[in-house]
Design a protein around this motif. Sequence first.
Motif, PDB file in Angstrom:
ATOM      1  N   PHE A 224      -3.453  -0.275   8.550  1.00  0.00           N
ATOM      2  CA  PHE A 224      -4.318  -0.266   9.690  1.00  0.00           C
ATOM      3  C   PHE A 224      -4.046  -0.121  10.742  1.00  0.00           C
ATOM      4  CE2 PHE A 224      -6.418  -1.973   5.054  1.00  0.00           C
ATOM      5  CZ  PHE A 224      -7.389  -0.574   5.076  1.00  0.00           C
ATOM      6  N   SER A 225      -2.854  -0.676  11.521  1.00  0.00           N
ATOM      7  CA  SER A 225      -2.274  -0.345  12.759  1.00  0.00           C
ATOM      8  C   SER A 225      -2.479   1.541  12.720  1.00  0.00           C
ATOM      9  CB  SER A 225      -1.255  -1.272  12.731  1.00  0.00           C
ATOM     10  OG  SER A 225      -1.336  -2.009  11.928  1.00  0.00           O
ATOM     11  N   GLU A 226      -2.190   1.795  12.133  1.00  0.00           N
ATOM     12  CA  GLU A 226      -1.882   3.511  12.135  1.00  0.00           C
ATOM     13  C   GLU A 226      -3.291   4.727  12.188  1.00  0.00           C
ATOM     14  OE1 GLU A 226       1.238   4.987  11.966  1.00  0.00           O
ATOM     15  OE2 GLU A 226       2.627   3.233  11.753  1.00  0.00           O
ATOM     16  N   PRO A 227      -4.199   4.380  13.426  1.00  0.00           N
ATOM     17  CA  PRO A 227      -5.456   5.250  12.927  1.00  0.00           C
ATOM     18  C   PRO A 227      -5.036   6.530  12.704  1.00  0.00           C
ATOM     19  CG  PRO A 227      -5.507   4.110  14.721  1.00  0.00           C
ATOM     20  CD  PRO A 227      -3.865   3.354  14.189  1.00  0.00           C
ATOM     21  N   ALA A 228      -4.397   7.127  13.442  1.00  0.00           N
ATOM     22  CA  ALA A 228      -3.628   8.377  13.024  1.00  0.00           C
ATOM     23  C   ALA A 228      -3.460   8.724  12.057  1.00  0.00           C
ATOM     24  CB  ALA A 228      -2.429   9.079  13.906  1.00  0.00           C
ATOM     25  N   LEU A 229      -2.879   7.978  11.075  1.00  0.00           N
ATOM     26  CA  LEU A 229      -2.214   8.080   9.805  1.00  0.00           C
ATOM     27  C   LEU A 229      -3.805   7.936   8.345  1.00  0.00           C
ATOM     28  CD1 LEU A 229       0.462   9.028   7.766  1.00  0.00           C
ATOM     29  CD2 LEU A 229      -0.083   6.840   7.171  1.00  0.00           C
ATOM     30  N   LEU A 230      -4.430   6.995   9.059  1.00  0.00           N
ATOM     31  CA  LEU A 230      -5.583   6.797   8.213  1.00  0.00           C
ATOM     32  C   LEU A 230      -6.322   8.210   7.804  1.00  0.00           C
ATOM     33  CD1 LEU A 230      -6.546   3.312   9.743  1.00  0.00           C
ATOM     34  CD2 LEU A 230      -5.825   4.166   7.121  1.00  0.00           C
ATOM     35  N   ARG A 231      -6.634   8.281   9.563  1.00  0.00           N
ATOM     36  CA  ARG A 231      -7.507   9.496   9.533  1.00  0.00           C
ATOM     37  C   ARG A 231      -7.099  11.003   8.767  1.00  0.00           C
ATOM     38  NH1 ARG A 231      -9.156   7.586  14.273  1.00  0.00           N
ATOM     39  NH2 ARG A 231      -7.435   8.736  15.643  1.00  0.00           N
ATOM     40  N   GLN A 232      -5.345  11.220   9.186  1.00  0.00           N
ATOM     41  CA  GLN A 232      -5.136  11.756   8.325  1.00  0.00           C
ATOM     42  C   GLN A 232      -5.616  12.076   7.070  1.00  0.00           C
ATOM     43  OE1 GLN A 232      -0.988  12.202   8.840  1.00  0.00           O
ATOM     44  NE2 GLN A 232      -0.334  14.173   8.229  1.00  0.00           N
TER      45      GLN A 232
ATOM     46  N   VAL B  80       0.795  -1.062  -0.217  1.00  0.00           N
ATOM     47  CA  VAL B  80      -0.046  -0.065  -0.028  1.00  0.00           C
ATOM     48  C   VAL B  80       1.077   1.226   0.159  1.00  0.00           C
ATOM     49  CG1 VAL B  80      -2.333   0.887   1.349  1.00  0.00           C
ATOM     50  CG2 VAL B  80      -1.549  -0.797   1.606  1.00  0.00           C
ATOM     51  N   ILE B  81       0.555   2.170  -1.079  1.00  0.00           N
ATOM     52  CA  ILE B  81       1.419   3.725  -1.050  1.00  0.00           C
ATOM     53  C   ILE B  81      -0.172   4.133  -0.867  1.00  0.00           C
ATOM     54  CG2 ILE B  81       2.517   5.044  -2.395  1.00  0.00           C
ATOM     55  CD1 ILE B  81       3.927   2.275  -3.041  1.00  0.00           C
ATOM     56  N   VAL B  82       0.360   5.419   0.372  1.00  0.00           N
ATOM     57  CA  VAL B  82      -0.197   6.421   0.719  1.00  0.00           C
ATOM     58  C   VAL B  82       0.168   7.447   0.947  1.00  0.00           C
ATOM     59  CG1 VAL B  82      -1.970   7.080   2.916  1.00  0.00           C
ATOM     60  CG2 VAL B  82      -0.699   5.246   3.451  1.00  0.00           C
ATOM     61  N   LEU B  83      -0.687   8.128  -0.627  1.00  0.00           N
ATOM     62  CA  LEU B  83      -0.217   9.777  -0.575  1.00  0.00           C
ATOM     63  C   LEU B  83      -0.875  10.760  -0.368  1.00  0.00           C
ATOM     64  CD1 LEU B  83      -0.623   9.768  -4.078  1.00  0.00           C
ATOM     65  CD2 LEU B  83       1.947   9.521  -3.390  1.00  0.00           C
ATOM     66  N   TYR B  84      -0.156  11.270   0.611  1.00  0.00           N
ATOM     67  CA  TYR B  84      -0.746  12.972   0.881  1.00  0.00           C
ATOM     68  C   TYR B  84       0.046  13.877   0.977  1.00  0.00           C
ATOM     69  CZ  TYR B  84      -2.218  15.935   4.855  1.00  0.00           C
ATOM     70  OH  TYR B  84      -2.739  16.679   5.886  1.00  0.00           O
ATOM     71  N   GLU B  85      -0.826  14.527   0.096  1.00  0.00           N
ATOM     72  CA  GLU B  85      -0.504  15.912  -0.911  1.00  0.00           C
ATOM     73  C   GLU B  85       0.681  16.185  -2.025  1.00  0.00           C
ATOM     74  OE1 GLU B  85      -0.303  19.125   2.336  1.00  0.00           O
ATOM     75  OE2 GLU B  85      -2.354  19.376   2.299  1.00  0.00           O
ATOM     76  N   GLY B  86       0.116  15.092  -2.285  1.00  0.00           N
ATOM     77  CA  GLY B  86       1.474  14.907  -3.654  1.00  0.00           C
ATOM     78  C   GLY B  86       2.530  14.123  -3.195  1.00  0.00           C
ATOM     79  N   ALA B  87       2.804  13.649  -1.691  1.00  0.00           N
ATOM     80  CA  ALA B  87       4.319  12.966  -0.848  1.00  0.00           C
ATOM     81  C   ALA B  87       3.582  11.645  -0.669  1.00  0.00           C
ATOM     82  CB  ALA B  87       4.468  13.721  -0.535  1.00  0.00           C
ATOM     83  N   ILE B  88       4.532  10.942  -1.008  1.00  0.00           N
ATOM     84  CA  ILE B  88       4.290   9.232  -0.595  1.00  0.00           C
ATOM     85  C   ILE B  88       4.686   9.595   1.073  1.00  0.00           C
ATOM     86  CG2 ILE B  88       5.530   7.321  -0.217  1.00  0.00           C
ATOM     87  CD1 ILE B  88       6.598   7.243  -3.657  1.00  0.00           C
ATOM     88  N   ALA B  89       3.870   8.942   1.791  1.00  0.00           N
ATOM     89  CA  ALA B  89       3.322   8.975   3.379  1.00  0.00           C
ATOM     90  C   ALA B  89       3.695   7.853   3.818  1.00  0.00           C
ATOM     91  CB  ALA B  89       2.356   9.913   3.286  1.00  0.00           C
ATOM     92  N   MET B  90       3.434   6.392   3.133  1.00  0.00           N
ATOM     93  CA  MET B  90       3.410   5.768   3.850  1.00  0.00           C
ATOM     94  C   MET B  90       4.042   4.234   2.741  1.00  0.00           C
ATOM     95  SD  MET B  90       1.686   3.779   6.457  1.00  0.00           S
ATOM     96  CE  MET B  90       2.643   3.208   8.106  1.00  0.00           C
ATOM     97  N   ASP B  91       4.688   3.211   2.682  1.00  0.00           N
ATOM     98  CA  ASP B  91       5.005   2.124   1.546  1.00  0.00           C
ATOM     99  C   ASP B  91       5.330   1.487   2.240  1.00  0.00           C
ATOM    100  OD1 ASP B  91       5.669   0.556  -0.458  1.00  0.00           O
ATOM    101  OD2 ASP B  91       7.599   1.979  -0.914  1.00  0.00           O
ATOM    102  N   THR B  92       4.097   0.507   2.503  1.00  0.00           N
ATOM    103  CA  THR B  92       4.057  -0.674   3.652  1.00  0.00           C
ATOM    104  C   THR B  92       2.481  -1.605   3.044  1.00  0.00           C
ATOM    105  OG1 THR B  92       2.978  -1.006   5.525  1.00  0.00           O
ATOM    106  CG2 THR B  92       2.093   0.749   5.044  1.00  0.00           C
ATOM    107  N   ASN B  93       2.450  -2.750   4.192  1.00  0.00           N
ATOM    108  CA  ASN B  93       1.523  -3.521   3.836  1.00  0.00           C
ATOM    109  C   ASN B  93      -0.243  -3.502   4.320  1.00  0.00           C
ATOM    110  OD1 ASN B  93       1.434  -4.500   6.263  1.00  0.00           O
ATOM    111  ND2 ASN B  93       3.511  -6.152   5.609  1.00  0.00           N
ATOM    112  N   PRO B  94      -1.334  -3.563   4.088  1.00  0.00           N
ATOM    113  CA  PRO B  94      -2.309  -3.951   4.305  1.00  0.00           C
ATOM    114  C   PRO B  94      -2.260  -3.741   5.856  1.00  0.00           C
ATOM    115  CG  PRO B  94      -2.444  -4.475   2.329  1.00  0.00           C
ATOM    116  CD  PRO B  94      -1.681  -4.842   3.073  1.00  0.00           C
ATOM    117  N   GLU B  95      -1.895  -4.637   6.641  1.00  0.00           N
ATOM    118  CA  GLU B  95      -1.735  -4.660   8.134  1.00  0.00           C
ATOM    119  C   GLU B  95      -1.599  -3.455   9.054  1.00  0.00           C
ATOM    120  OE1 GLU B  95      -0.522  -7.474   6.599  1.00  0.00           O
ATOM    121  OE2 GLU B  95      -1.676  -9.588   7.388  1.00  0.00           O
ATOM    122  N   THR B  96       0.432  -3.056   8.388  1.00  0.00           N
ATOM    123  CA  THR B  96       0.473  -2.208   8.980  1.00  0.00           C
ATOM    124  C   THR B  96      -0.391  -0.652   8.932  1.00  0.00           C
ATOM    125  OG1 THR B  96       2.589  -3.401   8.430  1.00  0.00           O
ATOM    126  CG2 THR B  96       2.914  -0.980   9.438  1.00  0.00           C
TER     127      THR B  96
END
Lengths: 276, 603
Positions: free
Chosen positions: B541-549, B523-539
């Motif tokens: 979904f273990s980060e509620p704060a990042l999800l919300r952001q 999973v690649i999380v994009l936030y405002e055009g930058a890659i905020a996280m590059d990880t797997n689904p389990e990790t």
Amino acid sequence: MEAMKRTLLDKINVENVKLELMRTAFGRQSTLLGRLDPRILIIWYSIFAVMPWFIHEEAVLFGLLLPMILFTLSSKVSPLVLIIMAIGLLSELAYILIASFLFGGSMEGIWALLTLTLKILIISLASIAVFSSMDPEKLSDALLSLGMPAQFSFGVSYGYRTLPILIEEYHNLIHSYRLRGRAPEADSWLRWRSLLYMAKISVIAFYPLILNTAKRTRTTVEALEVRGFTYSLVNKEAKRLKLAYLRVSWRDYVFLAVSAIYMAALFWTAHAIFPL
Amino acid sequence: MIPAAASHHLVEEPAQAAPAIELKNVSFRYPGAETDSLRDVSLTVQRGEFVAIIGTNGSGKSTLCKCLNGLIPHYYVGDLTGCLHIAGLHAAEESVASLSRKVAYVFQDFENQLVRPTVYDEAIFAPLNFGYADYRSRGERALALLDLTRLKERWIWQLSGGQKHLTALAGTLSLDPDIIIVDEPVAQLDPYHARLIYDKLKELNERHGKTIIVIEHHTEFIADYCSKVVLMDQGTLRWMKPVQEALSAVEELTSLQILPPQVTRAAYAADPSRALYPITLEEGEAYFREVARSVSLPGQSATIRSDAEVSAKKEGLIEIRHVSYAYKTVAKERHPVIRSADLHLYEGDRVAIVGNNGAGKSTLLKLISGLKKPEGGLLTVCGRETARTSPEKLADFVAYIHQNPEEMFIEDTVRKDVEYFLKARHQLNDSSFIDEVISRLRLQDLQQRDGRLLSGGQQRRATLAIGLAMRPTVMLLDEPTASLDAASRRELGEMMKELQDRVKLTVIATHDMQLVAEWANRVIVLYEGAIAMDTNPETLFSEPALLRQAGLVAPQMTELSHRLALSPPALTVSRFLERMGIGPISHKEGRWTDGSHEANPAG
């Protein structure tokens, strides 16, 4: 040279054309002509678009060209529109020269054709200046006020609304053709094969666009029904409310008066200097 | 001022006793149709209720709603029998104009409902048409109700999907209707905006006394917002029940391809004998705390695997180095979309790019496809630098599937569309390959039809077939599950798994966290055009704060795991039950537990 050719060709891509179109349609700018009452502007335009055909004196025509150029400059017209017009004009001049050369025409023939070109130029500039400074919404209301059917005037403003959707979808359809098609291999002389290929897909992309639009219309028609559009067609009060904001002000009278005086002065001067 | 106006309106309405909607034995047949679209429907909706209508495609949901705003029988002239009372009016004797002042309707494809250039024009359109002298204040009030006042001057095309939906709603609210009907609000919107719409509907319902009717597939929203549920099936009204009772009918709903909320399914799997089940996250939490007390919770098991190490050994297919991209706006400004992204994608990766609207997901896909060229940095796909390769050349390796299937149909039959790529390359020597692709995506019966005329799920399958027939190394899909109902979404999930042996690398951009949980291994999380996280689904979904952001909403099971302090969280219903030590699950339920055995990231 090669580099320059490339950057020029890169600039003429769908993306930039799209942006220019959007700027022309939606760049809200306050211009000299834009401040006038749209009905007055339409009447003014319909006079000045017809008049050049009945004028034969070149001096008067040049005198007309001058304000048209000024109006066009004041309307902050998009370079794209001007380029397209320039291409049309230059190709016309080229064709006149070639035609008169081939058929052994005299300078008189060329002069007559150049006069025709001048008339076309005046009318084109007037159209560009008027329609690029008039908000399509105002144009639509002016047409309604001048007695056009409501369906027609609504069509103008609805076209304005759908333009961005159509442009976007057209762009994506071009993408679909490019992602599944095959561009010509070797880079031929002046890249004419590539140009032909792009020209071809830019035409056939209209077919799916038309079909998709036809499909979407169903919701739009139902929505218009539910939101009382059909009702407004027979309701006098709705029309009155809608057009209540249109007012002819002193600015419009001044504009018409100045136009008339300028025309009179032009004819008088032309006759005084070049008597018949 | 606004609430005052609304309460005034409430007081003014005299007959509180009269229901908002009363249908008695209503049947309807479209002109020229063989069968009735509605059969003997009787329905009573009281004022101030918040009702969901559920049912499969073709069950008569939309037809029913069109009877309520007068499009049937005044616009679609067909055979209508029975008795309809709507907002105190006898519907058969009224016109569309008089009914639509009482009943607002927001269409599923709401974008086509917007007919004016700006937000404000849109809001005043209907009152102006009806000749209300106070059309300006009506429009402004409607905009204020939905917090749209600051967007008043905007062009419609500048708005996001959620803002467009709200504008469509404002356009109908300006007539001050008693009843508001919204057709599938969640289908076209991302989860964040969908919730925003529902919060507004709730406010209109509770503070302004409007009767709300939604057609909805997403039962988790029904559980959170609605008070009653109507189940339609083949033109008949099967039942109308209070929401908890309705969603607890797990077996009946699943047999009609409607998925109850994940917590309800989990609770049903744990104990199929109850009459009522938890339907919201809060109820689920209480329920499973109770369960957890009776069974011993397993310890904090399962460490998070890192897939990056596994990938490193495989063939690198896409290399993105310091890539940036900006688009030009109409105001001649440059708006950065991708900021110096670094990313390597490998063979065998199932990549999901997630992030809220405008985070740059689609742009990243278009950059990989070669449709857009990076403005800075280096992007190579299968060894070719995209900046120096035409999209036509890259198409030999990369297939790109548009978000909107209609933009993929450039021929007049599905089969011609599937063949197009090979034909253009003069490689269509035998048709058996095309036949195989067509049958693999179950398009045999549809192949001679125009792609535009298929249903949403069928269109997605057709576009997948177009992509597969390009024999790509890399497949890119933009929002593949958008605007699909639950059944089609499941089906598409299965199809995506089918792709794995054909395609070396698949990349999707999506809002659908259930798809991410079930399908992706990266999973690649994009936030405002930058890659905020590059990880797997389990990790992830273990980060509620990042999800919300990042504006993401995790699957309900994941949320529930967090609340019950299960770490790492379960991503699917069956994994959750396993982790809770509940099971074995009954055979019947197994069909609906998200197929987690396949979905587990490799390892």
